[in-house]
Motif scaffolding. Structure first.
Motif, PDB file in Angstrom:
ATOM      1  N   ALA A  53       0.821  -1.209   0.000  1.00  0.00           N
ATOM      2  CA  ALA A  53       0.000   0.000   0.000  1.00  0.00           C
ATOM      3  C   ALA A  53       0.858   1.263   0.000  1.00  0.00           C
ATOM      4  N   LYS A  54       2.033   1.196   0.669  1.00  0.00           N
ATOM      5  CA  LYS A  54       2.876   2.387   0.776  1.00  0.00           C
ATOM      6  C   LYS A  54       4.322   1.969   1.013  1.00  0.00           C
ATOM      7  N   ALA A  55       5.225   2.716   0.415  1.00  0.00           N
ATOM      8  CA  ALA A  55       6.654   2.483   0.636  1.00  0.00           C
ATOM      9  C   ALA A  55       7.354   3.833   0.679  1.00  0.00           C
ATOM     10  N   GLN A  56       8.129   4.048   1.737  1.00  0.00           N
ATOM     11  CA  GLN A  56       8.867   5.304   1.864  1.00  0.00           C
ATOM     12  C   GLN A  56      10.167   5.012   2.585  1.00  0.00           C
ATOM     13  N   GLY A  57      11.270   5.465   2.009  1.00  0.00           N
ATOM     14  CA  GLY A  57      12.585   5.147   2.565  1.00  0.00           C
ATOM     15  C   GLY A  57      12.797   3.647   2.500  1.00  0.00           C
ATOM     16  N   VAL A  58      13.031   3.007   3.625  1.00  0.00           N
ATOM     17  CA  VAL A  58      13.153   1.541   3.665  1.00  0.00           C
ATOM     18  C   VAL A  58      11.914   0.903   4.287  1.00  0.00           C
ATOM     19  N   MET A  91      18.883   2.666  -4.819  1.00  0.00           N
ATOM     20  CA  MET A  91      19.736   3.852  -4.901  1.00  0.00           C
ATOM     21  C   MET A  91      19.301   4.948  -3.943  1.00  0.00           C
ATOM     22  N   PHE A  92      17.998   5.168  -3.814  1.00  0.00           N
ATOM     23  CA  PHE A  92      17.504   6.321  -3.079  1.00  0.00           C
ATOM     24  C   PHE A  92      16.518   5.991  -1.972  1.00  0.00           C
ATOM     25  N   GLY A  93      16.101   4.733  -1.832  1.00  0.00           N
ATOM     26  CA  GLY A  93      15.009   4.390  -0.933  1.00  0.00           C
ATOM     27  C   GLY A  93      13.696   4.596  -1.659  1.00  0.00           C
ATOM     28  N   HIS A  94      12.603   4.195  -1.055  1.00  0.00           N
ATOM     29  CA  HIS A  94      11.288   4.362  -1.664  1.00  0.00           C
ATOM     30  C   HIS A  94      10.797   5.787  -1.440  1.00  0.00           C
ATOM     31  N   SER A  95      10.288   6.399  -2.478  1.00  0.00           N
ATOM     32  CA  SER A  95       9.627   7.709  -2.416  1.00  0.00           C
ATOM     33  C   SER A  95      10.442   8.790  -1.707  1.00  0.00           C
ATOM     34  N   PRO A  96      11.707   9.000  -2.107  1.00  0.00           N
ATOM     35  CA  PRO A  96      12.458  10.068  -1.444  1.00  0.00           C
ATOM     36  C   PRO A  96      11.787  11.422  -1.695  1.00  0.00           C
ATOM     37  N   PRO A  97      11.701  12.256  -0.671  1.00  0.00           N
ATOM     38  CA  PRO A  97      10.972  13.523  -0.803  1.00  0.00           C
ATOM     39  C   PRO A  97      11.395  14.379  -1.997  1.00  0.00           C
ATOM     40  N   ALA A  98      12.682  14.449  -2.300  1.00  0.00           N
ATOM     41  CA  ALA A  98      13.127  15.281  -3.426  1.00  0.00           C
ATOM     42  C   ALA A  98      12.590  14.746  -4.753  1.00  0.00           C
ATOM     43  N   VAL A  99      12.557  13.426  -4.906  1.00  0.00           N
ATOM     44  CA  VAL A  99      12.039  12.834  -6.142  1.00  0.00           C
ATOM     45  C   VAL A  99      10.522  13.009  -6.213  1.00  0.00           C
ATOM     46  N   VAL A 100       9.824  12.805  -5.093  1.00  0.00           N
ATOM     47  CA  VAL A 100       8.372  12.995  -5.060  1.00  0.00           C
ATOM     48  C   VAL A 100       8.030  14.430  -5.459  1.00  0.00           C
ATOM     49  N   GLU A 101       8.750  15.388  -4.908  1.00  0.00           N
ATOM     50  CA  GLU A 101       8.488  16.797  -5.228  1.00  0.00           C
ATOM     51  C   GLU A 101       8.790  17.097  -6.688  1.00  0.00           C
ATOM     52  N   ALA A 102       9.892  16.555  -7.223  1.00  0.00           N
ATOM     53  CA  ALA A 102      10.231  16.787  -8.633  1.00  0.00           C
ATOM     54  C   ALA A 102       9.164  16.193  -9.552  1.00  0.00           C
ATOM     55  N   LEU A 103       8.675  15.006  -9.232  1.00  0.00           N
ATOM     56  CA  LEU A 103       7.622  14.393 -10.039  1.00  0.00           C
ATOM     57  C   LEU A 103       6.335  15.200  -9.964  1.00  0.00           C
ATOM     58  N   ARG A 104       6.003  15.664  -8.765  1.00  0.00           N
ATOM     59  CA  ARG A 104       4.802  16.484  -8.586  1.00  0.00           C
ATOM     60  C   ARG A 104       4.916  17.774  -9.416  1.00  0.00           C
TER      61      ARG A 104
END
Length: 159
Positions: free
Chosen positions: A60-65, A86-99
């Motif tokens: 349902a959800k994955a963030q970091g490890v 490489m980065f863990g699940h849903s790293p905040p910087a990647v989530v923000e860039a995708l958003r």
């Protein structure tokens, strides 16, 4: 002298574990049954059923490890596949860039101006990447410390 575990004892233990897994994960079981109508063995990719369980866990959800399955159980992900490694699940910087960039379009199948920037960042790559798949392989090799001279390298992450 080696001791042998009777095969019947192994089968009984596996049977108990499968029953416990099924009891603890009714939502994943239902999702698996529903998905089997459209997906071979109820999953979009064959390797998702390679775990030796009666059905896969649905995440349902994955963030970091940290991973939470559809039944609300929390796990630490020691597998971390592909990008997660490489980065863990849903790293905040990647989530923000995708958003942020999602509003500009993901699926045009044509290059954006960012392709020029990324290409320049790859110029010093050791093997001269010319495609995204070769870039991934090169960057993983390039950023994996194998000697003191490569240990200091870091993958360029544009901001």
């Amino acid at each position: 002298m080696p001791r042998h575990v009777p095969e019947q004892a192994i089968k009984a233990m596996l049977s108990r574990e499968e029953a416990l897994f099924t009891q603890r994960n009714p939502t994943s079981q239902k999702l698996s049954e529903d998905a089997a109508r459209n997906w071979l063995k109820g999953v979009p990719m064959h390797w998702m059923v390679d775990w030796g369980t009666p059905f896969p866990l649905f995440i349902a959800k994955a963030q970091g490890v940290d991973v939470t399955d559809a039944d609300g159980h929390h796990y630490i992900d020691f597998c971390l596949g592909d990008t997660g490694a490489m980065f863990g699940h849903s790293p905040p910087a990647v989530v923000e860039a995708l958003r942020r960039e999602g509003a500009n379009g993901f699926t045009t199948m044509m290059p954006s101006p960012d392709a020029v920037v990324v290409g320049r960042l790859l110029e010093p790559s050791p093997a001269g990447a010319r495609s995204s798949s070769s870039t991934t392989a090169i960057m993983v090799r390039w950023t994996t410390p194998t000697s003191p001279s490569t240990a200091a390298r870091r993958m360029p992450i544009p901001h």
